[in-house]
Design a protein around this motif. Structure first.
Motif, PDB file in Angstrom:
ATOM      1  N   GLU A  73       0.639  -1.257   0.013  1.00  0.00           N
ATOM      2  CA  GLU A  73      -0.026  -0.089   0.071  1.00  0.00           C
ATOM      3  C   GLU A  73       0.827   1.373  -0.006  1.00  0.00           C
ATOM      4  OE1 GLU A  73      -3.148   2.572  -0.002  1.00  0.00           O
ATOM      5  OE2 GLU A  73      -3.011   0.438  -0.446  1.00  0.00           O
ATOM      6  N   LEU A  74       2.111   1.143   0.693  1.00  0.00           N
ATOM      7  CA  LEU A  74       2.795   2.407   0.613  1.00  0.00           C
ATOM      8  C   LEU A  74       3.351   2.420  -0.611  1.00  0.00           C
ATOM      9  CD1 LEU A  74       4.623   1.788   4.300  1.00  0.00           C
ATOM     10  CD2 LEU A  74       2.808   3.639   3.627  1.00  0.00           C
ATOM     11  N   THR A  75       3.913   1.514  -1.335  1.00  0.00           N
ATOM     12  CA  THR A  75       4.530   1.718  -2.751  1.00  0.00           C
ATOM     13  C   THR A  75       3.332   2.134  -3.458  1.00  0.00           C
ATOM     14  OG1 THR A  75       5.607  -0.239  -2.192  1.00  0.00           O
ATOM     15  CG2 THR A  75       5.352   0.348  -4.528  1.00  0.00           C
ATOM     16  N   ARG A  76       2.061   1.548  -3.403  1.00  0.00           N
ATOM     17  CA  ARG A  76       1.049   2.156  -4.196  1.00  0.00           C
ATOM     18  C   ARG A  76       0.881   3.499  -4.021  1.00  0.00           C
ATOM     19  NH1 ARG A  76      -4.169   3.685  -4.459  1.00  0.00           N
ATOM     20  NH2 ARG A  76      -4.327   3.502  -2.134  1.00  0.00           N
ATOM     21  N   ARG A  77       1.079   4.155  -2.808  1.00  0.00           N
ATOM     22  CA  ARG A  77       0.818   5.691  -2.657  1.00  0.00           C
ATOM     23  C   ARG A  77       2.065   6.395  -2.781  1.00  0.00           C
ATOM     24  NH1 ARG A  77      -2.668   6.338   3.034  1.00  0.00           N
ATOM     25  NH2 ARG A  77      -4.276   4.937   2.630  1.00  0.00           N
ATOM     26  N   ARG A  78       2.903   5.826  -3.367  1.00  0.00           N
ATOM     27  CA  ARG A  78       4.378   6.384  -3.852  1.00  0.00           C
ATOM     28  C   ARG A  78       4.830   7.468  -2.489  1.00  0.00           C
ATOM     29  NH1 ARG A  78       2.922   8.107 -10.234  1.00  0.00           N
ATOM     30  NH2 ARG A  78       2.594   5.963 -10.842  1.00  0.00           N
ATOM     31  N   ILE A  79       5.127   6.758  -1.274  1.00  0.00           N
ATOM     32  CA  ILE A  79       5.548   7.610  -0.378  1.00  0.00           C
ATOM     33  C   ILE A  79       6.752   8.178  -0.561  1.00  0.00           C
ATOM     34  CG2 ILE A  79       4.105   6.150   1.355  1.00  0.00           C
ATOM     35  CD1 ILE A  79       6.727   5.035   2.219  1.00  0.00           C
ATOM     36  N   ARG A  80       7.388   9.273  -0.055  1.00  0.00           N
ATOM     37  CA  ARG A  80       8.636   9.808  -0.208  1.00  0.00           C
ATOM     38  C   ARG A  80       9.659   8.722   0.236  1.00  0.00           C
ATOM     39  NH1 ARG A  80      11.970  12.175   2.764  1.00  0.00           N
ATOM     40  NH2 ARG A  80      10.702  12.325   4.722  1.00  0.00           N
ATOM     41  N   GLY A  81       9.444   8.286   1.503  1.00  0.00           N
ATOM     42  CA  GLY A  81      10.576   7.730   2.181  1.00  0.00           C
ATOM     43  C   GLY A  81      10.679   6.057   1.715  1.00  0.00           C
ATOM     44  N   HIS A  82      11.746   5.358   2.485  1.00  0.00           N
ATOM     45  CA  HIS A  82      11.853   4.166   2.010  1.00  0.00           C
ATOM     46  C   HIS A  82      11.626   3.135   3.239  1.00  0.00           C
ATOM     47  CE1 HIS A  82      13.784   5.740  -1.555  1.00  0.00           C
ATOM     48  NE2 HIS A  82      14.284   6.360  -0.794  1.00  0.00           N
ATOM     49  N   VAL A  83      11.279   1.890   2.703  1.00  0.00           N
ATOM     50  CA  VAL A  83      10.835   0.775   3.714  1.00  0.00           C
ATOM     51  C   VAL A  83      12.291  -0.239   3.958  1.00  0.00           C
ATOM     52  CG1 VAL A  83       9.444  -1.033   4.186  1.00  0.00           C
ATOM     53  CG2 VAL A  83       8.396   0.838   3.192  1.00  0.00           C
ATOM     54  N   LEU A  84      12.477  -0.435   5.103  1.00  0.00           N
ATOM     55  CA  LEU A  84      13.603  -1.325   5.586  1.00  0.00           C
ATOM     56  C   LEU A  84      12.736  -2.483   6.481  1.00  0.00           C
ATOM     57  CD1 LEU A  84      16.442  -2.342   5.925  1.00  0.00           C
ATOM     58  CD2 LEU A  84      16.789  -0.652   7.640  1.00  0.00           C
ATOM     59  N   VAL A  85      12.714  -3.642   6.110  1.00  0.00           N
ATOM     60  CA  VAL A  85      12.271  -4.657   6.789  1.00  0.00           C
ATOM     61  C   VAL A  85      13.220  -5.088   8.025  1.00  0.00           C
ATOM     62  CG1 VAL A  85      11.521  -7.014   6.889  1.00  0.00           C
ATOM     63  CG2 VAL A  85      10.772  -5.645   4.975  1.00  0.00           C
ATOM     64  N   LEU A  86      12.735  -5.208   9.156  1.00  0.00           N
ATOM     65  CA  LEU A  86      13.308  -5.625  10.275  1.00  0.00           C
ATOM     66  C   LEU A  86      12.462  -7.010  10.956  1.00  0.00           C
ATOM     67  CD1 LEU A  86      16.011  -5.428  11.734  1.00  0.00           C
ATOM     68  CD2 LEU A  86      14.831  -4.002  13.708  1.00  0.00           C
ATOM     69  N   THR A  87      13.165  -8.238  10.758  1.00  0.00           N
ATOM     70  CA  THR A  87      12.139  -9.280  11.092  1.00  0.00           C
ATOM     71  C   THR A  87      13.198 -10.230  11.511  1.00  0.00           C
ATOM     72  OG1 THR A  87      10.104 -10.553  10.573  1.00  0.00           O
ATOM     73  CG2 THR A  87      11.968 -10.022   8.746  1.00  0.00           C
ATOM     74  N   THR A  88      12.373 -11.425  11.956  1.00  0.00           N
ATOM     75  CA  THR A  88      13.129 -12.496  12.541  1.00  0.00           C
ATOM     76  C   THR A  88      13.122 -13.628  11.404  1.00  0.00           C
ATOM     77  OG1 THR A  88      11.089 -13.349  13.628  1.00  0.00           O
ATOM     78  CG2 THR A  88      12.732 -12.362  15.015  1.00  0.00           C
ATOM     79  N   TYR A  89      12.168 -13.425  10.460  1.00  0.00           N
ATOM     80  CA  TYR A  89      11.675 -14.374   9.426  1.00  0.00           C
ATOM     81  C   TYR A  89      12.666 -14.120   8.307  1.00  0.00           C
ATOM     82  CZ  TYR A  89       7.523 -14.691  12.299  1.00  0.00           C
ATOM     83  OH  TYR A  89       6.858 -14.660  13.357  1.00  0.00           O
ATOM     84  N   ASP A  90      13.420 -15.444   7.991  1.00  0.00           N
ATOM     85  CA  ASP A  90      14.420 -15.190   6.749  1.00  0.00           C
ATOM     86  C   ASP A  90      14.077 -16.236   5.802  1.00  0.00           C
ATOM     87  OD1 ASP A  90      15.195 -17.514   7.956  1.00  0.00           O
ATOM     88  OD2 ASP A  90      17.176 -17.180   8.040  1.00  0.00           O
ATOM     89  N   THR A  91      12.690 -16.768   5.454  1.00  0.00           N
ATOM     90  CA  THR A  91      12.389 -17.525   4.363  1.00  0.00           C
ATOM     91  C   THR A  91      12.585 -16.981   3.115  1.00  0.00           C
ATOM     92  OG1 THR A  91       9.931 -17.260   4.469  1.00  0.00           O
ATOM     93  CG2 THR A  91      11.019 -19.050   6.101  1.00  0.00           C
ATOM     94  N   ASP A  92      12.493 -17.775   1.944  1.00  0.00           N
ATOM     95  CA  ASP A  92      12.605 -17.321   0.683  1.00  0.00           C
ATOM     96  C   ASP A  92      11.232 -16.549   0.341  1.00  0.00           C
ATOM     97  OD1 ASP A  92      14.765 -18.197   0.355  1.00  0.00           O
ATOM     98  OD2 ASP A  92      14.368 -19.589  -1.215  1.00  0.00           O
ATOM     99  N   ARG A  93      10.209 -16.939   0.700  1.00  0.00           N
ATOM    100  CA  ARG A  93       8.725 -16.390   0.654  1.00  0.00           C
ATOM    101  C   ARG A  93       8.684 -15.094   1.311  1.00  0.00           C
ATOM    102  NH1 ARG A  93       3.091 -19.506   2.533  1.00  0.00           N
ATOM    103  NH2 ARG A  93       1.660 -17.965   1.761  1.00  0.00           N
ATOM    104  N   ASP A  94       9.024 -15.065   2.443  1.00  0.00           N
ATOM    105  CA  ASP A  94       8.937 -13.745   3.371  1.00  0.00           C
ATOM    106  C   ASP A  94       9.853 -12.599   2.435  1.00  0.00           C
ATOM    107  OD1 ASP A  94       7.096 -14.298   5.345  1.00  0.00           O
ATOM    108  OD2 ASP A  94       8.669 -15.582   6.297  1.00  0.00           O
TER     109      ASP A  94
END
Length: 211
Positions: A73-94
């Motif tokens: 949704e943030l990509t669709r809205r073309r936000i100015r900032g950028h997203v950095l994922v910080l998670t415990t999940y490291d599967t290919d799917r995620d």
């Protein structure tokens, strides 16, 4: 003397204790400032719209709404900032889901403090950031997705999928059993598998055998 501009950050994680810890850690860097917190995807989207941060530090799996949906949704809205994922999940799917949705980077929660600081700064500049293990998975996935079987390898694998033995395949294709084994070895290497059943399963998953 004018103070240097601080990088504004929105934290998105469903665990308050994690958000508290991240806020304290990030703001200790001096040039990083947390301007808001959200506990799920939908709340994050609205918060980002109000605060216009440089970086959105996003967890993925949250009860109130997934991080991937929020990134989309943030990509669709073309936000100015950028997203950095910080998670415990490291599967290919995620990993692939987040990057394909529009995330600029992907770090794991076991990242060291300085690695996280550097990742946030790089993300603010629009640079891609990946944990080493995540980078390895991405490269492997890209290689796998772009690997093509030769026509003969495809023929051999289709016959394997029909339950044919190496001897039967050799007779059908008018080649030796040794040649069939060589083709299968190449197929296993390209698909990243170790046996016939796995090769067939992966081939169907990637639509290499047709419908």
């Amino acid at each position: 003397m004018t103070e240097p501009m601080r990088i504004s950050i929105v934290l998105v994680d469903d665990h308050p204790v994690v958000r508290d810890g991240l806020r304290g850690m990030l703001e200790s860097a001096g040039d990083l400032a947390v301007v808001g917190e959200a506990s799920d995807g939908p709340a994050a989207v609205e918060l980002v719209a109000r605060t216009d941060p440089d970086v959105v530090l996003m967890d993925l799996r949250m009860p109130g709404g997934s991080g991937v949906d929020a990134i989309t949704e943030l990509t669709r809205r073309r936000i100015r900032g950028h997203v950095l994922v910080l998670t415990t999940y490291d599967t290919d799917r995620d990993i692939m889901a987040a990057l394909e949705a529009g995330a600029t980077g992907y770090l794991l929660k076991d990242a060291r403090r300085e690695e996280l600081f550097a990742g946030v700064r790089a993300t603010a500049r629009g640079e891609s950031v990946l944990s080493p293990s995540v980078a390895t998975r991405v490269v492997s996935r890209v290689r796998a997705d772009t690997t093509e079987l030769s026509d003969r390898e495809g023929e051999v694998l289709r016959l394997v999928a029909r339950g044919r033995s190496n001897r039967e395949i050799a007779r059908t294709l008018f080649v030796s059993e040794a040649t069939v084994k060589t083709h299968l070895t190449h197929v296993y290497e390209k698909l990243g598998v170790g046996d016939r059943a796995a090769a067939v399963a992966v081939a169907y998953e990637r639509r290499l055998l047709g419908d």
